[in-house]
Design an enzyme around this catalytic site. Structure first.
Site, short mmCIF file in Angstrom:
data_model
loop_
_atom_site.label_atom_id
_atom_site.label_comp_id
_atom_site.label_asym_id
_atom_site.label_seq_id
_atom_site.Cartn_x
_atom_site.Cartn_y
_atom_site.Cartn_z
N MET A 64 0.92 -1.00 -0.01
CA MET A 64 -0.03 -0.03 0.02
C MET A 64 0.83 1.35 0.12
O MET A 64 0.42 2.39 0.27
CB MET A 64 -0.85 -0.17 1.27
N HIS A 108 9.06 0.98 3.35
CA HIS A 108 10.21 0.90 4.41
C HIS A 108 11.12 -0.31 4.12
O HIS A 108 10.91 -0.99 3.29
CB HIS A 108 9.50 0.97 6.02
N HIS A 164 9.54 -3.62 3.43
CA HIS A 164 9.05 -3.75 1.93
C HIS A 164 10.25 -4.11 1.05
O HIS A 164 10.36 -4.84 0.09
CB HIS A 164 8.47 -2.47 1.44
N GLN A 189 -10.44 -2.33 2.23
CA GLN A 189 -9.77 -3.16 3.50
C GLN A 189 -9.93 -2.09 4.82
O GLN A 189 -9.42 -2.69 5.91
CB GLN A 189 -8.36 -3.88 3.34
N MET A 232 8.92 -2.68 11.89
CA MET A 232 8.73 -1.67 10.78
C MET A 232 7.44 -1.75 10.25
O MET A 232 6.79 -2.92 10.08
CB MET A 232 9.83 -2.01 9.58
N SER A 261 4.42 1.05 8.03
CA SER A 261 4.09 2.37 7.69
C SER A 261 3.29 2.99 8.48
O SER A 261 3.42 4.65 8.40
CB SER A 261 3.08 2.08 6.10
O1 PAF Z 1 -0.05 -5.69 3.48
C1 PAF Z 1 -0.62 -4.74 2.81
O2 PAF Z 1 0.13 -3.81 2.57
C2 PAF Z 1 -2.15 -5.05 2.27
O3 PAF Z 1 -2.83 -5.48 3.17
C3 PAF Z 1 -1.88 -5.52 0.82
C4 PAF Z 1 -1.49 -7.03 1.08
C5 PAF Z 1 -0.98 -4.78 -0.12
C6 PAF Z 1 -3.28 -5.60 0.18
O4 PAF Z 1 -3.74 -4.64 0.38
#
Ligand code: PAF
Length: 281
Positions: free
Chosen positions: A30, A34, A37, A61, A184, A186
């Site tokens: 999303m 950081h 990721h 979500q 970590m 966001s």
């Molecule tokens: O973990 C996340 O950043 C989100 O839940 C995902 C898996 C990208 C789905 O929107």
């Protein structure tokens, strides 16, 4: 590095990659990337010919009182991280392209979605499973990489791909922590200096549980109580849950044997944080 926003353009690009027989590693995110990721992208880079990162703050979500509007966003910063990590394609679909006004199909993964975060975030995992299924259909990756920090999300996505015979292999990657132990996320950006300090009680309580279990404590009720005491030392903390569960089906365990997942969600001020640890004895 290509930047693609249009779903159809992305599908055309993927089809041409597939035609050349190249493997695709996919990191769905999303944004507001950081080092957690980055480690997913690094792993994808090592294991695949082409690396795709998606950035999409998925409205479906988020609950009505959650942080969809204020979720941190910074495209330029994300592009820089992606470029430096050797990502080939960043996919940034727009909301109206992902969810047409007529959208009426959702994915529900029952049972494992219901406990832990599912209790205080009704509909959250339905939104996650739906968007991940859509992204998997668009990106058609050989492998997709998710952080173990969202342990329930990872278990749900694995179950979804199994149940729906999806071809993408789901790979869980270790939690990346700050030097002082904070996992970590966001959302850590929401914490002020004082809250940031209090947030350390999450990882401290997990470390405490780990050492108690390694030293022979098997009773979940005792472990949970001691973890609770550590977290309550943080003045602004409000425990959502502390659970010890089977890592596969996420069912609560009472006596620790074999492998267990200790998972917790705690509010520090207005910020809801999650963390977990897998321990085997
Ligand atoms: O973990 C996340 O950043 C989100 O839940 C995902 C898996 C990208 C789905 O929107």
């Amino acid at each position: 590095m290509k930047i693609i926003r249009d779903v159809n353009e992305m599908k055309i690009e993927i089809n041409s990659i597939k035609r050349y027989g190249k493997t695709i590693g996919f990191v769905p995110t999303m944004g507001y990337l950081h080092d957690g990721h980055k480690s997913l992208i690094d792993t994808a880079r090592k294991e695949n010919d082409i690396v795709v990162v998606s950035i999409f703050v998925n409205p479906v979500q988020f609950g009505p009182n959650e942080d969809f509007e204020k979720y941190p966003r910074d495209e330029e910063r994300d592009f820089k991280i992606c470029r430096e990590s050797g990502c080939d394609i960043v996919f940034l679909p727009v909301k109206d392209d992902m969810y047409k006004s007529s959208h009426s199909t959702f994915v529900d993964v029952f049972n494992i979605s219901e406990g832990l975060c599912g209790l205080s975030r009704p509909g959250h995992f339905r939104g996650v499973a739906t968007v991940v299924a859509k992204l998997f259909n668009i990106v058609k990756a050989d492998r997709a990489y998710f952080g173990q920090k969202d342990a329930q999300q990872l278990a749900i996505i694995k179950k979804m791909t199994l149940d729906l015979n999806m071809d993408t292999e789901v790979i869980g990657c270790p939690i990346i922590r700050e030097a002082d132990g904070l996992a970590m996320s966001s959302r850590n950006i929401y914490l002020n200096c004082y809250e940031r300090q209090q947030a350390l009680t999450l990882s401290k309580s997990l470390m405490h549980a780990q050492s108690r279990i390694k030293n022979g404590e098997k009773h979940v009720s005792i472990i949970k109580l001691e973890m609770e005491e550590i977290i309550k030392t943080a003045q602004d903390s409000k425990i959502d849950y502390i659970e010890v569960v089977d890592p596969q089906n996420l069912k609560p365990v009472h006596i620790i044997e074999g492998e267990v997942l200790i998972a917790l969600a705690v509010r520090i001020g207005n910020t809801r944080l999650i963390d977990n640890l897998t321990i085997s004895i």
